[in-house]
Enzyme design. Structure first.
Site, PDB file in Angstrom:
ATOM      1  N   HIS A 151      37.115 -27.887 -30.191  1.00  0.00           N
ATOM      2  CA  HIS A 151      37.426 -29.078 -29.381  1.00  0.00           C
ATOM      3  C   HIS A 151      38.876 -29.535 -29.617  1.00  0.00           C
ATOM      4  O   HIS A 151      39.197 -30.711 -29.454  1.00  0.00           O
ATOM      5  CB  HIS A 151      36.477 -30.244 -29.682  1.00  0.00           C
ATOM      6  CG  HIS A 151      35.033 -29.863 -29.673  1.00  0.00           C
ATOM      7  ND1 HIS A 151      34.210 -30.019 -28.596  1.00  0.00           N
ATOM      8  CD2 HIS A 151      34.268 -29.292 -30.646  1.00  0.00           C
ATOM      9  CE1 HIS A 151      33.000 -29.576 -28.880  1.00  0.00           C
ATOM     10  NE2 HIS A 151      33.002 -29.119 -30.121  1.00  0.00           N
ATOM     11  N   SER A 272      66.903 -27.316 -21.398  1.00  0.00           N
ATOM     12  CA  SER A 272      66.737 -28.173 -20.227  1.00  0.00           C
ATOM     13  C   SER A 272      68.111 -28.411 -19.633  1.00  0.00           C
ATOM     14  O   SER A 272      69.101 -28.541 -20.353  1.00  0.00           O
ATOM     15  CB  SER A 272      66.114 -29.501 -20.660  1.00  0.00           C
ATOM     16  OG  SER A 272      66.454 -30.516 -19.727  1.00  0.00           O
ATOM     17  N   LYS A 278      66.378 -30.139 -25.834  1.00  0.00           N
ATOM     18  CA  LYS A 278      65.131 -29.417 -25.558  1.00  0.00           C
ATOM     19  C   LYS A 278      65.186 -27.935 -25.859  1.00  0.00           C
ATOM     20  O   LYS A 278      66.185 -27.270 -25.629  1.00  0.00           O
ATOM     21  CB  LYS A 278      64.754 -29.593 -24.083  1.00  0.00           C
ATOM     22  CG  LYS A 278      64.393 -31.016 -23.742  1.00  0.00           C
ATOM     23  CD  LYS A 278      62.950 -31.318 -24.053  1.00  0.00           C
ATOM     24  CE  LYS A 278      62.156 -30.826 -22.887  1.00  0.00           C
ATOM     25  NZ  LYS A 278      60.761 -31.018 -22.979  1.00  0.00           N
ATOM     26  N   GLU A 285      54.347 -20.774 -21.224  1.00  0.00           N
ATOM     27  CA  GLU A 285      53.850 -21.503 -20.048  1.00  0.00           C
ATOM     28  C   GLU A 285      53.681 -20.565 -18.858  1.00  0.00           C
ATOM     29  O   GLU A 285      52.727 -20.679 -18.083  1.00  0.00           O
ATOM     30  CB  GLU A 285      54.811 -22.632 -19.680  1.00  0.00           C
ATOM     31  CG  GLU A 285      54.917 -23.705 -20.761  1.00  0.00           C
ATOM     32  CD  GLU A 285      56.122 -24.598 -20.505  1.00  0.00           C
ATOM     33  OE1 GLU A 285      55.982 -25.557 -19.739  1.00  0.00           O
ATOM     34  OE2 GLU A 285      57.206 -24.326 -21.052  1.00  0.00           O
TER      35      GLU A 285
END
Ligand code: ARG
Length: 453
Positions: A151, A272, A278, A285
């Site tokens: 979980h 970024s 970043k 992803e």
């Protein structure tokens, strides 16, 4: 075509043409045409001289396709017609004999079988390579304890190696599936004609042997309309992509400041355009996101097949985009993700810290009571009350004193503190398949044997 008096309307041609994607079948189409010409000569349907002229032209077409020098023409509807047109240009009138006793229906079904076989074979190698990379990374990080999650909540201790090997299990099942798909695809539809074979005496077995296939299809209607091999390959790709998306998601989580278990190498990360600080895990992803396309390829292909009457229907041309695209998309994901994992830096301290509070060792404490004869339900209850206290007071479970433990159950002794040593906990988890170091070492040895095959 003499049956028609009007040229095709441009709007219809745009829908009808498949060359823009089925050109990838070119090498298989040439190979099967060579085998077909050889068989036609052996069966006495064309002469040996004619066969040699056809094969000579096909060899040239093969080179042109490989070099990107193949002269595609405006009227080429698909790769099969383009190749036949070019063979006729090169060989002259005899080119018209190549299509003897062959329809584009059995031809394309044969190309599909050959394509599936080749790409399933490549996928076996590629999944092995990535599995191998993960085994290697696991071996370099043996005995690094970390929390395992259910979980997405800290659950029980595992090791980084054990976690990575879980992904190896998935990949190796993928590898087996690709191998099965490859085996099942090895049946030749050629000789099924448009749908009802041919009145000419072909030697179907000889063509199959020549193409390295293990046999011929048994029903001509099924043979020209069956796309099961394509569906299987696309399914194998979809499931592998789903597996990789799970690895991708973990990399995304682990690279967050909140987890901090892993840092990607700069060569596998992005910045970024706006936020200077970043460092983004796009590779992971994209692996996660690509699974969407893979599932789309599978459902699209199945939907195309649904409800089709026998035998060939033009709908079947729509099998090409998913079939030709899915293995390529998977290979890109496999390779990028393997590189990202191989070059990543794992943070043993952050993983240890995540175990430090002792929550993930609560079950060990309950099992400690069990070993002192306490019924498990009673032990679970006692440790649960301790965990509630720790959580209420913002303390680590591991910081409870012996006296406090005693208050939760009379069977607790001073040695309960030993339960909070993650290394000790792992070393006691030696059931088959468990994260104990000896088990993990055994699994690594097993993979090294299996993947070397
Ligand atoms: N491009 C077609 C396909 O991929 C080839 C078969 C065409 N056959 C036909 N009867 N129109 O399905």
């Amino acid at each position: 075509m003499s049956r028609f008096s009007e040229p095709q309307h441009a709007a219809f041609r745009a829908l009808n043409d498949s060359l823009s994607f089925d050109w990838r079948l070119g090498p298989y189409d040439v190979q099967q045409s060579r085998a077909h010409a050889g068989m036609l000569a052996a069966a006495g349907i064309i002469s040996d001289v004619e066969r040699d002229e056809l094969v000579g032209a096909l060899d040239r077409v093969e080179r042109e396709l490989a070099d990107g020098a193949f002269p595609f023409a405006d009227g080429d509807e698909d790769i099969h017609m383009a190749i036949e047109r070019r063979v006729t240009e090169l060989a002259g009138r005899v080119g018209g004999k190549l299509h003897t006793a062959r329809s584009r229906n059995d031809q394309v079904a044969t190309d599909v079988a050959m394509f599936v076989r080749a790409h399933a074979g490549r996928a076996v190698e590629q999944t092995s390579r990535v599995a191998w990379t993960l085994v290697d990374v696991a071996e370099r990080h043996l005995d690094w304890p970390m929390p395992g999650y259910t979980h997405l909540q800290r659950a029980q201790p595992v090791s980084l190696a054990h976690h990575l090997l879980a992904h190896v299990e998935m990949l190796s099942r993928d590898r087996e599936r690709f191998a099965e798909t490859r085996r099942r695809a090895a049946v030749s539809p050629l000789g099924s004609g448009a749908l009802a074979g041919s009145t000419l005496r072909l030697d179907r077995e000889a063509v199959a042997r020549e193409l390295g296939l293990s046999g011929v299809t048994s029903n001509s209607l099924d043979a020209v309309s069956d796309r099961d091999a394509a569906v299987e390959l696309v399914f194998d790709c979809a499931l592998a992509a789903v597996h990789l998306s799970r690895l991708g998601e973990e990399i995304v989580l682990w690279t967050t400041r909140e987890f901090g278990f892993l840092e990607l190498d700069d060569s596998f990360a992005t910045g970024s355009s706006l936020m200077p600080q970043k460092k983004n895990p796009d590779v992971a992803e994209l692996a996660r996101g690509r699974a969407g396309r893979a599932i789309g390829d599978l459902t699209g292909l199945l939907a195309t097949l649904k409800g089709l009457p026998l035998s060939y229907n033009r709908d079947l041309q729509e099998d090409k985009r998913p079939l030709l695209g899915a293995p390529r998309a998977l290979v890109e994901t496999l390779e990028a993700l393997a590189g990202a994992v191989e070059t990543a830096r794992f943070d043993v301290e952050r993983m240890g810290l995540a175990l430090g509070g002792g929550e993930a060792l609560a079950t060990d404490v309950a099992e400690y009571l069990v070993s002192r004869g306490v019924p498990f339900r009673e032990a679970h209850e006692a440790v649960g009350r301790a965990a509630a206290l720790a959580s209420r007071t913002g303390r680590a479970l591991a910081s409870l004193t012996a006296a406090e433990w005693k208050g939760f159950h009379a069977a607790f002794g001073r040695d309960v503190a030993r339960c909070f040593d993650p290394g000790r906990s792992l070393s006691r988890r030696e059931l088959p398949g468990a994260p104990g170091p000896r088990q993990v070492a055994r699994q690594i040895a097993r993979w090294e044997r299996e993947l070397a095959r």
